[in-house]
Design a protein around this motif. Structure first.
Motif, PDB file in Angstrom:
ATOM      1  N   SER A  68      48.447  45.582  48.749  1.00 32.59           N
ATOM      2  CA  SER A  68      47.269  44.733  48.300  1.00 32.59           C
ATOM      3  C   SER A  68      47.301  43.508  47.967  1.00 32.59           C
ATOM      4  O   SER A  68      48.848  43.029  47.894  1.00 32.59           O
ATOM      5  CB  SER A  68      47.063  45.489  47.370  1.00 32.59           C
ATOM      6  OG  SER A  68      47.622  45.652  45.938  1.00 32.59           O
ATOM      7  N   VAL A  69      46.868  42.823  47.678  1.00 34.48           N
ATOM      8  CA  VAL A  69      46.092  41.846  46.986  1.00 34.48           C
ATOM      9  C   VAL A  69      45.722  41.727  46.204  1.00 34.48           C
ATOM     10  O   VAL A  69      44.536  42.026  45.866  1.00 34.48           O
ATOM     11  CB  VAL A  69      46.442  40.147  48.846  1.00 34.48           C
ATOM     12  CG1 VAL A  69      47.366  40.048  49.610  1.00 34.48           C
ATOM     13  CG2 VAL A  69      44.759  40.593  48.484  1.00 34.48           C
ATOM     14  N   PHE A  70      45.818  39.949  45.486  1.00 22.90           N
ATOM     15  CA  PHE A  70      44.740  39.707  44.254  1.00 22.90           C
ATOM     16  C   PHE A  70      44.402  38.814  44.759  1.00 22.90           C
ATOM     17  O   PHE A  70      44.960  37.802  44.573  1.00 22.90           O
ATOM     18  CB  PHE A  70      45.683  40.116  42.322  1.00 22.90           C
ATOM     19  CG  PHE A  70      44.606  39.809  41.431  1.00 22.90           C
ATOM     20  CD1 PHE A  70      44.614  41.547  41.290  1.00 22.90           C
ATOM     21  CD2 PHE A  70      44.323  38.708  41.544  1.00 22.90           C
ATOM     22  CE1 PHE A  70      43.378  41.780  39.321  1.00 22.90           C
ATOM     23  CE2 PHE A  70      43.291  39.107  40.119  1.00 22.90           C
ATOM     24  CZ  PHE A  70      42.916  39.964  38.510  1.00 22.90           C
ATOM     25  N   CYS A  71      42.426  39.184  44.244  1.00 31.52           N
ATOM     26  CA  CYS A  71      41.634  37.927  45.226  1.00 31.52           C
ATOM     27  C   CYS A  71      40.766  38.049  43.603  1.00 31.52           C
ATOM     28  O   CYS A  71      40.490  38.675  42.624  1.00 31.52           O
ATOM     29  CB  CYS A  71      40.911  38.435  45.698  1.00 31.52           C
ATOM     30  SG  CYS A  71      42.049  38.842  47.296  1.00 31.52           S
ATOM     31  N   VAL A  72      40.344  36.313  43.683  1.00 26.65           N
ATOM     32  CA  VAL A  72      39.770  36.336  42.800  1.00 26.65           C
ATOM     33  C   VAL A  72      38.518  34.748  43.267  1.00 26.65           C
ATOM     34  O   VAL A  72      38.661  34.229  44.513  1.00 26.65           O
ATOM     35  CB  VAL A  72      40.260  35.140  41.417  1.00 26.65           C
ATOM     36  CG1 VAL A  72      39.452  34.093  40.327  1.00 26.65           C
ATOM     37  CG2 VAL A  72      41.658  36.053  40.644  1.00 26.65           C
ATOM     38  N   GLY A  73      37.510  34.623  42.456  1.00 26.48           N
ATOM     39  CA  GLY A  73      36.453  33.388  42.770  1.00 26.48           C
ATOM     40  C   GLY A  73      37.290  31.612  42.346  1.00 26.48           C
ATOM     41  O   GLY A  73      37.621  32.159  41.359  1.00 26.48           O
ATOM     42  N   ASP A  74      36.766  30.833  42.918  1.00 27.32           N
ATOM     43  CA  ASP A  74      36.865  29.365  42.485  1.00 27.32           C
ATOM     44  C   ASP A  74      35.626  29.662  41.591  1.00 27.32           C
ATOM     45  O   ASP A  74      36.193  28.479  40.482  1.00 27.32           O
ATOM     46  CB  ASP A  74      36.771  28.407  43.870  1.00 27.32           C
ATOM     47  CG  ASP A  74      38.254  28.387  44.243  1.00 27.32           C
ATOM     48  OD1 ASP A  74      38.800  29.244  44.029  1.00 27.32           O
ATOM     49  OD2 ASP A  74      38.317  27.881  45.714  1.00 27.32           O
ATOM     50  N   ASN A  75      34.718  29.951  41.397  1.00 30.27           N
ATOM     51  CA  ASN A  75      33.768  29.933  40.963  1.00 30.27           C
ATOM     52  C   ASN A  75      33.720  31.261  39.718  1.00 30.27           C
ATOM     53  O   ASN A  75      33.227  31.482  39.196  1.00 30.27           O
ATOM     54  CB  ASN A  75      32.628  29.768  41.483  1.00 30.27           C
ATOM     55  CG  ASN A  75      31.423  29.404  40.260  1.00 30.27           C
ATOM     56  OD1 ASN A  75      31.316  29.736  39.091  1.00 30.27           O
ATOM     57  ND2 ASN A  75      30.169  29.468  40.499  1.00 30.27           N
ATOM     58  N   ARG A  76      34.765  30.427  38.583  1.00 30.35           N
ATOM     59  CA  ARG A  76      35.638  31.581  37.481  1.00 30.35           C
ATOM     60  C   ARG A  76      34.739  32.450  37.114  1.00 30.35           C
ATOM     61  O   ARG A  76      34.851  33.911  36.518  1.00 30.35           O
ATOM     62  CB  ARG A  76      36.333  31.143  36.870  1.00 30.35           C
ATOM     63  CG  ARG A  76      37.886  30.531  37.342  1.00 30.35           C
ATOM     64  CD  ARG A  76      39.113  32.231  37.612  1.00 30.35           C
ATOM     65  NE  ARG A  76      39.465  31.223  39.162  1.00 30.35           N
ATOM     66  CZ  ARG A  76      40.785  30.486  38.714  1.00 30.35           C
ATOM     67  NH1 ARG A  76      41.951  29.980  37.575  1.00 30.35           N
ATOM     68  NH2 ARG A  76      41.599  30.209  40.190  1.00 30.35           N
ATOM     69  N   ASP A  77      33.340  31.769  36.639  1.00 29.69           N
ATOM     70  CA  ASP A  77      32.523  32.452  35.271  1.00 29.69           C
ATOM     71  C   ASP A  77      31.389  33.310  36.748  1.00 29.69           C
ATOM     72  O   ASP A  77      30.378  33.279  35.580  1.00 29.69           O
ATOM     73  CB  ASP A  77      32.515  31.188  34.590  1.00 29.69           C
ATOM     74  CG  ASP A  77      33.034  31.349  33.606  1.00 29.69           C
ATOM     75  OD1 ASP A  77      33.682  32.303  33.162  1.00 29.69           O
ATOM     76  OD2 ASP A  77      33.561  29.999  33.104  1.00 29.69           O
ATOM     77  N   ASN A  78      31.443  33.027  37.599  1.00 27.55           N
ATOM     78  CA  ASN A  78      30.642  33.859  38.367  1.00 27.55           C
ATOM     79  C   ASN A  78      30.986  34.432  39.684  1.00 27.55           C
ATOM     80  O   ASN A  78      30.365  34.260  40.665  1.00 27.55           O
ATOM     81  CB  ASN A  78      29.247  32.465  38.927  1.00 27.55           C
ATOM     82  CG  ASN A  78      28.205  33.080  39.710  1.00 27.55           C
ATOM     83  OD1 ASN A  78      27.711  34.178  39.305  1.00 27.55           O
ATOM     84  ND2 ASN A  78      27.303  32.000  40.479  1.00 27.55           N
ATOM     85  N   SER A  79      31.874  35.036  39.639  1.00 29.09           N
ATOM     86  CA  SER A  79      32.469  35.379  41.098  1.00 29.09           C
ATOM     87  C   SER A  79      33.220  37.459  40.474  1.00 29.09           C
ATOM     88  O   SER A  79      33.385  37.262  39.220  1.00 29.09           O
ATOM     89  CB  SER A  79      33.801  34.938  41.132  1.00 29.09           C
ATOM     90  OG  SER A  79      34.629  35.579  41.845  1.00 29.09           O
ATOM     91  N   THR A  80      32.349  38.086  41.414  1.00 29.58           N
ATOM     92  CA  THR A  80      32.633  39.593  41.006  1.00 29.58           C
ATOM     93  C   THR A  80      33.721  39.750  41.803  1.00 29.58           C
ATOM     94  O   THR A  80      33.878  39.454  43.405  1.00 29.58           O
ATOM     95  CB  THR A  80      31.353  40.492  41.340  1.00 29.58           C
ATOM     96  OG1 THR A  80      30.389  40.642  40.333  1.00 29.58           O
ATOM     97  CG2 THR A  80      32.257  41.546  41.159  1.00 29.58           C
ATOM     98  N   ASP A  81      35.646  39.725  41.239  1.00 32.24           N
ATOM     99  CA  ASP A  81      36.691  39.733  42.367  1.00 32.24           C
ATOM    100  C   ASP A  81      37.643  40.826  41.831  1.00 32.24           C
ATOM    101  O   ASP A  81      36.727  42.075  40.999  1.00 32.24           O
ATOM    102  CB  ASP A  81      37.184  38.763  42.054  1.00 32.24           C
ATOM    103  CG  ASP A  81      37.136  37.669  40.671  1.00 32.24           C
ATOM    104  OD1 ASP A  81      37.416  38.422  39.717  1.00 32.24           O
ATOM    105  OD2 ASP A  81      36.891  36.844  40.637  1.00 32.24           O
TER     106      ASP A  81
END
Length: 263
Positions: A206-219
């Motif tokens: 598996s991998v861990f994913c985050v949005g670049d818009n850190r305060d407006n991303s469900t990830d």
């Protein structure tokens, strides 16, 4: 004495010519042969989209400013493996997503929905965020203030007035990151997991994913890791982009984003 007219065709030969003309006539558009060829072409196109490359429309701001609302991006489905067309059956693997890759994947909570995010950690990594700085295996991923380049935010969907712009270096890869100003934070915290908790260890496969818009991303901070079997491909570049400017009635093209590579 009888005479013959040169090149005159006899009734029998005329009949043969008519028969030949009937046989040589082109089939109509809806003939079996044409429909069969069209069916094969359509099948090949769909197989290409399923197994090789496919366009995706981006409707949300979670990856802004790297990927903007209205971008139509191309995902390369052969980046990591080859699958049987129209199925999720893998024929062979030749790689896995790396830290920094932007991937398209099936949303773990609803596999019928596709998401696009950035991989920040892979199997076995330990992840945490402390004072808005991303740590992977206790290594801080540095970032620098980039607000001098705020013109880049003029056509984003999110509220640029409450955004701070940074350039983060993720294991050598420089990319954009946005953060809300402190007074505009309602649902996010500067540290994750909560203080006193252990870092999150990414499970195998598996991998861990985050949005670049850190305060407006469900990830992955909300719904956990992304199984490798859910990964559809790697986002390569923006094919074209269109959006509706604020206070405008008509959409506009972002011509400067046509063909823009994603990183």
């Amino acid at each position: 004495m009888s005479s013959t007219t040169p090149n005159a065709a006899s009734p029998a030969s005329q009949g043969l010519d008519k028969s030949s003309q009937v046989k040589d006539a082109k089939p109509g558009f809806f003939s079996f042969d044409n429909l069969k060829s069209l069916g094969i072409l359509i099948l090949a196109i769909f197989a290409l989209r399923w197994s090789v490359a496919s366009p995706y429309h981006v409707p949300t701001a979670s990856m802004e400013p790297t990927i903007k609302v209205g971008d139509r991006l191309l995902a390369f489905k052969l980046a990591y493996n080859l699958k049987v067309p129209f199925t999720d059956i893998t024929i062979t693997d030749w790689g896995t997503p790396k830290r920094g890759d932007i991937i398209v994947f099936k949303y773990p909570r609803d596999p019928d929905i596709d998401y696009v995010k950035r991989v920040v950690a892979v199997a076995g990594d330990e992840v945490k965020i402390v004072d808005d700085i991303l740590y992977v295996n206790d290594q801080p991923q540095p970032r620098v203030d980039a607000n001098s380049e705020r013109a880049f935010l003029d056509d984003i969907e999110d509220q640029k007035e409450i955004k701070l712009l940074f350039k983060e270096t993720l294991f050598g890869l420089d990319h954009w990151v946005m953060q809300n100003i402190p007074s505009a934070r309602r649902f996010t915290r500067s540290s994750w997991p909560p203080p006193g908790s252990a870092p999150y260890k990414v499970p195998e496969n598996s991998v861990f994913c985050v949005g670049d818009n850190r305060d407006n991303s469900t990830d992955s901070r909300v719904w956990g890791q992304v199984p490798l079997e859910y990964v559809r491909g790697k986002a390569l570049f923006v094919i074209w982009s269109v959006y509706t400017p604020r206070d405008a009635n008509w959409p506009a093209f972002r011509f400067d984003r046509f063909g823009k590579w994603l990183y």
